[in-house]
Design a protein around this motif. Sequence first.
Motif, short mmCIF file in Angstrom:
data_model
loop_
_atom_site.label_atom_id
_atom_site.label_comp_id
_atom_site.label_asym_id
_atom_site.label_seq_id
_atom_site.Cartn_x
_atom_site.Cartn_y
_atom_site.Cartn_z
N ALA A 377 -17.98 46.74 22.66
CA ALA A 377 -19.23 45.62 23.14
C ALA A 377 -20.14 45.92 23.65
CB ALA A 377 -18.75 44.12 22.57
N VAL A 378 -20.31 46.83 24.80
CA VAL A 378 -21.60 46.60 25.96
C VAL A 378 -22.23 48.13 25.19
CG1 VAL A 378 -21.46 47.40 27.94
CG2 VAL A 378 -19.75 45.70 27.57
N VAL A 379 -21.37 48.97 25.16
CA VAL A 379 -22.49 50.46 24.64
C VAL A 379 -22.94 49.57 23.65
CG1 VAL A 379 -22.02 52.63 23.90
CG2 VAL A 379 -20.59 51.80 25.36
N SER A 380 -22.24 48.98 22.68
CA SER A 380 -23.16 48.11 21.43
C SER A 380 -24.64 47.50 21.51
CB SER A 380 -22.49 47.88 20.50
OG SER A 380 -21.51 48.36 19.63
N ILE A 381 -24.04 46.31 22.70
CA ILE A 381 -25.34 46.46 23.29
C ILE A 381 -26.83 46.71 24.55
CG2 ILE A 381 -26.03 44.73 25.58
CD1 ILE A 381 -23.55 43.07 24.57
N LEU A 382 -25.73 48.05 24.91
CA LEU A 382 -27.19 49.04 25.70
C LEU A 382 -27.58 50.15 24.73
CD1 LEU A 382 -24.51 49.71 28.58
CD2 LEU A 382 -26.24 48.10 28.90
N ASN A 383 -26.98 50.18 23.57
CA ASN A 383 -27.24 51.32 22.93
C ASN A 383 -28.72 49.62 21.84
OD1 ASN A 383 -27.06 53.42 21.29
ND2 ASN A 383 -26.91 52.51 19.25
N THR A 384 -28.43 49.19 21.55
CA THR A 384 -29.64 48.37 21.18
C THR A 384 -31.35 47.83 21.98
OG1 THR A 384 -28.07 47.34 19.57
CG2 THR A 384 -30.23 46.34 19.74
N VAL A 385 -30.86 47.90 23.48
CA VAL A 385 -31.88 48.27 24.26
C VAL A 385 -32.59 49.33 24.34
CG1 VAL A 385 -31.95 47.44 26.81
CG2 VAL A 385 -30.56 45.86 25.50
N ALA A 386 -31.54 50.47 24.26
CA ALA A 386 -31.93 51.78 23.84
C ALA A 386 -32.87 52.29 23.51
CB ALA A 386 -30.67 53.31 24.22
N GLY A 549 -36.58 47.53 35.92
CA GLY A 549 -36.79 47.14 35.11
C GLY A 549 -35.24 47.27 33.75
N PHE A 550 -35.84 46.18 32.83
CA PHE A 550 -34.71 46.05 31.97
C PHE A 550 -33.92 46.87 31.51
CE2 PHE A 550 -32.34 43.90 28.00
CZ PHE A 550 -32.15 42.60 28.63
N LEU A 551 -34.48 48.02 31.26
CA LEU A 551 -33.22 49.06 30.93
C LEU A 551 -32.50 49.02 31.71
CD1 LEU A 551 -34.03 51.55 28.14
CD2 LEU A 551 -33.17 52.44 30.22
N GLN A 552 -32.83 49.59 32.80
CA GLN A 552 -31.97 50.29 34.36
C GLN A 552 -31.38 49.38 34.17
OE1 GLN A 552 -31.74 53.45 35.29
NE2 GLN A 552 -30.13 52.97 36.32
N LEU A 553 -31.34 47.88 34.21
CA LEU A 553 -30.81 46.90 34.82
C LEU A 553 -29.35 46.41 34.27
CD1 LEU A 553 -30.34 44.09 37.05
CD2 LEU A 553 -31.47 42.86 35.21
N SER A 554 -29.76 46.50 32.36
CA SER A 554 -28.68 46.54 31.77
C SER A 554 -27.33 47.47 31.83
CB SER A 554 -29.43 46.32 30.43
OG SER A 554 -30.28 47.48 30.18
N PHE A 555 -28.97 49.24 31.93
CA PHE A 555 -27.52 50.15 32.00
C PHE A 555 -26.69 50.35 33.32
CE2 PHE A 555 -29.00 51.48 28.11
CZ PHE A 555 -28.77 52.01 27.98
#
Length: 593
Positions: A377-386, A549-555
Amino acid sequence: MNQPSRIVLLLVLIIATVGFALPSATASLSDHRYNVGDHVPLFVNKVGPLDNPSETYEYFDLPFCHSDYLVKKKESLGEVLSGDRLTNALYDLKFREDKTAEILCQKTIKGDEIAKFRNAICNEFYFQMYYDDLPFWGFIGKVEEESWTLDGKGPKYYLFKHVQFNAFYNGNQVVEMRAFSDPNHVVDVTEDAETSVRFTYSVIWNETSTQFENRMDKYSRASSLPIHRQIHWFSFINSMVIIVLLMGLLMVLFTRHLKNDLKKFTNGDEEEDTEVGWKYIHSDVFKCPPRMILLCAILGTGTQLLTMVLLLFALAFLGVLYPYSRGVLCTSLVVIYVLTSTICGYSSASFYNQFAEARWERSVLLAGVLYLGPLFAVVSILNTVAISYGATAALPFGTIVVIVLVLVVVNIPLLAVGGVIGHRLRSKFQAPSATRRFLRDIPLSAWYSKTPGQMIVGGLLPFSAIVLELHNFYASMWGYKIYTLPSILFGTFIILVVLVAMLSVGLLYIQLTVEDHEWWWRSILRGGSVAILMFGHAIYFYAKSNMRGFLQLSFFFGYNACICYAFFLMLGTISFRASMLFVHHIYRSVKNE
C-alpha cells in the motif's frame, strides 16, 4: 531430525541458494581490460537536488546534448528499484586518449529550456554518470549571490558548459574517474532569452599505482576517516557497557529473588508464601490470549524478517554487498524475502498448531500479508507520487508486473509449503502447570508494571544504546554518506537483540510478581516499542536535515514507516520468544521442586 536441526538445514539451503543467485561484488580481474584507443562504456544516469536524495530525474529530462537515438541500458531489478536509469551519451572517452576542448554539441537553448536549467541550478542539482561501472558526480551550474549587492537585480545563474574528466588507469584497466565542471566556462541563464551554447569536454588520463581490485576503496574512504571510526567504536563500546551493567543487575536480581521465592514455595510456609506473587498465577500464565491468529502471524513474519536481516549481514561479510554495488542490495532484499517465506509459514503454523488444529491456514495467510500488505500500500502511494513528479523512483509497469509475478508464483507457494510443514510437524503445547478455565482478576499495580510504563522502559534503554549508530545509518540511507562498516552495524544489531531479550525478561518478572498474567501481547509491545522510538528519531532527523518538498517528505516517512514496522515485528518476536523461554523455565522449576 529434531526441529532446531531442520531450521538450521533450511537456513543453510537458503544461504546457498542466494549465494548462487546473486552476482559477486568483487570485479573479475579478467574483465574491464582495454587497449589504447578502445571505447569504454559511459552512461549518464540521473540528476536531482543535492538535499533530496529520493528526488531524482532522468539525465535527459534536462535539455542536455544527446544523440538522435537514446538507448537505455538493460538494468536489473535492484537497479530499477534503486532509481537508476542509465542511458547512452555523446561523450566519447576512449581509453588513454587525452582530449582538450572537444565539442560535444552546438545547441540553441530556448526560453523554456533555460528556465529548466535555472530551476535546476537554483535547487543545486547534481548529475551522476557511470564510466566502466565507476560512479562519479558533478554539478550543473552555480549561483552568484554577490550580484545582489553589485547591481541590485538579484542573484545570477550560470550553467556549466565545459566538463573536464580526470581518468586514472593502472596497466590496461580503469581505476578511477572524476568530473570537474569548470567555473570559467559558463553561460548566463538568469534571463529567459534564447541562447546559443557550445558544450565541450576534456579528458586527461593519469597513471596510478592503485590496483583494479581496490578501485572501490576510494568510496569507502569517504566514510572511514579516523574521527568517524572513533565515533562508531565509541557507540559500540557504550552499548557494550550498557549490556554488561544490565546483565549484572539482572543476574543479581534473579539469583537472589528467584532462589528465595522457590525456597519459600518449597518449604510450604503459608505465611511466608504470601510474599511470593508470581507462583499464584501458575495456572493463568499459559492460558491462550485473545487474537491468537494475529499473534502467530506476528511471530511468523517477525521470524522471517529476522532471518532476512541475518542473511543480509552474511552477504555483506561474504563481499556480495559493498558500497555502490549498484542495485545488489535491493535485489537481495527481494530475493531473500521471497525465499524466507517458507520460514514465515512454518513459524506461524507450527506455533498456532501447538494450541489448536483448526484454522491454522488463516494464521499463515495473515502472516503472508501482515507486512507485505502495508508495504504494498505504501509503495503504491509513493509510486503514484513519483509518477506525478516524473521522478526515476517511479517503477515502470514491467517491473511492477515482474514483482507481482514473483510474489504470486514463488512467494505464495513457498509460504504455503512452510505452513503445511509446520502443520504436519506440529507438537502439542506442554505447559509446566495446568491452566484454569477462568482467569483470575489482576490486582492494581504501579505504573512501571503496566503496559505503557513497560513499553517506555523496554524501548528507551535499547534505543539509547543504538541511537548513535542509527543516526549514521539514516545519514547513509538518506544522504550521501557511505556506510562501510558492516561489522560494527552487525555488532550493534546483536546488542539490540540482546538488550531487548534481557529487558523483556526483567520486565516480565516484575509483571508476574504483581500477579499480572497477561504477558503474551505485552511482551510483543515491549520489544516493538524500540521501533516507535526509531520512528521518532526519524522525525528528528528530517527536521534537522535540509530535505524539503512533498516528494522527499512522502518517501522519507513512507519508507521509514515500513522499516520501523519491520523492526516492530522483528523485535516483538524476539521479546516474545525470550519471555516464553523465561516463563517456561521458572514454572518448570517450581514444578520440579
